[in-house]
Design a protein around this motif. Structure first.
Motif, short mmCIF file in Angstrom:
data_model
loop_
_atom_site.label_atom_id
_atom_site.label_comp_id
_atom_site.label_asym_id
_atom_site.label_seq_id
_atom_site.Cartn_x
_atom_site.Cartn_y
_atom_site.Cartn_z
N GLN A 126 0.85 -1.21 0.00
CA GLN A 126 0.00 0.00 0.00
C GLN A 126 0.87 1.25 0.00
O GLN A 126 1.61 1.49 0.96
N TYR A 128 0.23 4.75 0.24
CA TYR A 128 -0.56 5.96 0.51
C TYR A 128 0.32 7.01 1.19
O TYR A 128 0.52 8.10 0.67
N SER A 129 0.85 6.68 2.40
CA SER A 129 1.53 7.68 3.24
C SER A 129 2.84 8.15 2.63
O SER A 129 3.53 7.39 1.96
N GLY A 134 0.41 11.89 6.17
CA GLY A 134 -0.12 10.68 6.78
C GLY A 134 -1.57 10.94 7.11
O GLY A 134 -2.47 10.59 6.33
N SER A 135 -1.81 11.64 8.24
CA SER A 135 -3.18 12.04 8.58
C SER A 135 -3.73 12.95 7.49
O SER A 135 -4.89 12.85 7.09
N TRP A 159 6.47 4.14 5.37
CA TRP A 159 5.76 3.20 6.26
C TRP A 159 5.14 2.06 5.48
O TRP A 159 4.13 1.49 5.91
N THR A 161 4.18 -1.21 4.68
CA THR A 161 4.24 -2.47 5.42
C THR A 161 4.60 -3.63 4.49
O THR A 161 3.95 -3.82 3.46
N VAL A 211 8.39 -2.34 8.08
CA VAL A 211 7.98 -1.20 7.25
C VAL A 211 9.16 -0.66 6.45
O VAL A 211 10.32 -0.92 6.80
N LYS A 372 2.00 0.50 17.31
CA LYS A 372 1.64 0.98 15.97
C LYS A 372 0.13 1.05 15.76
O LYS A 372 -0.36 1.80 14.93
N ILE A 375 -1.77 4.15 15.54
CA ILE A 375 -1.26 5.11 14.55
C ILE A 375 -1.67 4.71 13.14
O ILE A 375 -2.21 5.51 12.38
N TYR A 376 -1.43 3.42 12.78
CA TYR A 376 -1.63 3.07 11.37
C TYR A 376 -3.13 2.96 11.02
O TYR A 376 -4.00 2.95 11.88
N GLY A 377 -3.36 2.92 9.71
CA GLY A 377 -4.76 2.87 9.25
C GLY A 377 -5.52 4.14 9.58
O GLY A 377 -6.75 4.15 9.63
N SER A 379 -4.67 7.51 12.35
CA SER A 379 -4.45 7.52 13.81
C SER A 379 -5.78 7.62 14.57
O SER A 379 -6.78 8.10 14.04
N GLU A 381 -6.60 9.52 17.00
CA GLU A 381 -7.06 10.90 17.22
C GLU A 381 -7.89 11.35 16.01
O GLU A 381 -8.97 11.92 16.14
N ASN A 385 -12.01 12.32 15.50
CA ASN A 385 -12.58 13.47 14.79
C ASN A 385 -13.67 13.01 13.82
O ASN A 385 -14.74 13.62 13.74
#
Ligand SMILES: Cc1cc2nc3c(=O)[nH]c(=O)nc-3n(C[C@H](O)[C@H](O)[C@H](O)COP(=O)(O)OP(=O)(O)OC[C@H]3O[C@@H](n4cnc5c(N)ncnc54)[C@H](O)[C@@H]3O)c2cc1C
Length: 393
Positions: A126, A128-129, A134-135, A159, A161, A211, A372, A375-377, A379, A381, A385
């Motif tokens: 994957q 993406y990041s 990231g976020s 990152w 994986t 990673v 992890k 954080i991954y997938g 985060s 936080e 939201n």
């Protein structure tokens, strides 16, 4: 709301259970149950066994060669696999990119990419990041420029994986800087053997190589490896992320690990400590609550209702539970969890060094590795939201 399984579903569970028990190689199950290092060969061996049976793409509809199972059947399959100690299916191919190819790819792309994913032959990663994205994924900078019938890709992903095993990578790339950042992103499939692709390892806290950084230096990608329309990749990326977050919750593995925690606590004597048992009880209550949440979603789907979009909620609860059981196992094992012993990560390791009656040396490493999960997938936080926006508007 009916949370009980029907007799047909119970029979289906039995069928899965006996097939998995008969076909799961014991050496692989041993490693999974004791949290030992799984090699690429271990993961792919199991993937190919499932692929041969037609179950690696267990969430796929029949028209694409999947079993066409209902949501409940998929859940029962996942549960039986986790309880038997199968490796987790590496999700990037069958769980993540395949549904995107099915939904938005051309018939030629279906034919070209889906069989290799279904059989477990082709390893996907994957992309993406990126550093700084990231976020805030919509800010991706890896650039893909259309030149004739190719894209020229330059940039960096991070990152990634198990990218050291990757043969193909699905990437979010920037094809336009016009308008909102989301509108200039495209979804590109890249052959990782292409000239200009470099994979570099990132070592994790637990010492493992899980990673990577992936660099693209003037990589030529045929334009027929673009999924859907140029600049519409954000829509496809979001389709994929909801699959990723539900998958990460992994309540079935939590049930298996809870039992392992109890075994460790009993052997190490901390089971006699009321306060430690309280911690296990609190964890068990949360695991049961998470399972109820999953069953409620399944029940709603069975009765044709559209369940609340709770992928984010499942991700938050599931990942926190994974961190808690890894911490409690480490505390239960006490000093035996602490030493970092390379052999303990190796294939065939049986936990046989003085003082380590449980083979629990990797517990500290597992504790570190599990940091992890929040954080991954996406985060936790950021998931909070999203949940707040869904619930509160
Ligand atoms: C082990 C591991 C494996 C991974 N595998 C892959 C992979 O295979 N492919 C891939 O593409 N990516 C992968 N990732 C990347 C992962 O998706 C990102 O790490 C994650 O999305 C967070 O992005 P970031 O690391 O850039 O942190 P940042 O976005 O920089 O966040 C830093 C901190 O700020 C907080 N934060 C950021 N924005 C907000 C906000 N709006 N509100 C509140 N808090 C906020 C975050 O929660 C976090 O605590 C992996 C990550 C890890 C750790």
């Amino acid at each position: 709301m009916d949370l009980a399984f029907t007799p047909e579903e119970q029979a289906f569970r039995e069928e899965i259970r006996s097939w998995v028990r008969a076909n799961l190689p014991e050496d692989i199950a041993h490693k999974v149950r004791n949290d030992l290092h799984l090699t690429r060969e271990d993961m792919q061996r199991w993937a190919k066994i499932l692929g041969k049976k037609g179950w690696l793409g267990y969430g796929w509809p029949k028209e694409f060669g999947g079993p066409g199972w209902s949501a409940v059947q998929k859940h029962l399959f996942e549960e039986e696999c986790a309880l038997a100690g199968t490796p987790r299916i590496v999700p990037f191919g069958p769980v993540m990119v395949a549904p995107v190819i099915m939904a938005y790819g051309t018939p030629e792309q279906h034919q070209r990419f889906l069989p290799g994913i279904a059989s477990g032959e082709v390893w996907w990663s994957q992309g993406y990041s990126e550093p700084g994205s990231g976020s805030d994924l919509a800010s991706v900078k890896t650039r893909a420029e259309r030149v004739g019938d190719k894209y020229i890709v330059n940039g960096q992903k991070t990152w990634t994986t198990l990218g050291q095993y990757g043969e193909w990578i699905f990437c979010l790339v920037r094809t336009s800087n016009e308008g909102k950042p989301q509108t200039g992103i495209s979804f590109l499939l890249v052959d990782m053997k292409s000239p200009g692709v470099t994979v570099r390892p990132i070592k994790l806290l637990d010492g493992s190589h899980e990673v990577n950084e992936v660099f693209f230096d003037n990589v030529q990608v045929p334009a027929d490896q673009l999924i859907g329309e140029e600049n519409k990749g954000w829509t496809y990326a979001k389709h994929l992320l909801s699959h990723e977050r539900t998958n990460i919750a992994d309540v079935n593995r939590a049930k298996r690990e809870l039992e392992r925690l109890k075994r460790i606590a009993k052997t190490e004597g901390v089971w006699e400590d009321q306060r430690f048992r309280d911690q296990i009880a609190l964890l068990e209550i949360d695991v049961i609550a998470l399972e109820m949440l999953v069953l409620r979603v399944l029940s709603a789907m069975k009765s044709g209702k559209n369940p609340l979009d709770i992928a984010g909620l499942l991700k938050i609860k599931g990942s926190e539970i994974q961190q808690r059981y890894s911490e409690l196992m480490m505390l239960a094992a006490g000093p035996y969890a602490l030493p970092y012993i390379q052999e303990a990560m190796e294939a065939g390791y049986q936990g046989d060094f003085p003082g380590n009656v449980l083979g629990n040396a990797p517990l500290a490493a597992t504790y570190f590795n599990m940091r992890k999960t929040t954080i991954y997938g996406g985060s936790n936080e950021v998931q909070r939201n999203i949940v707040a926006q869904t619930v509160l508007g």
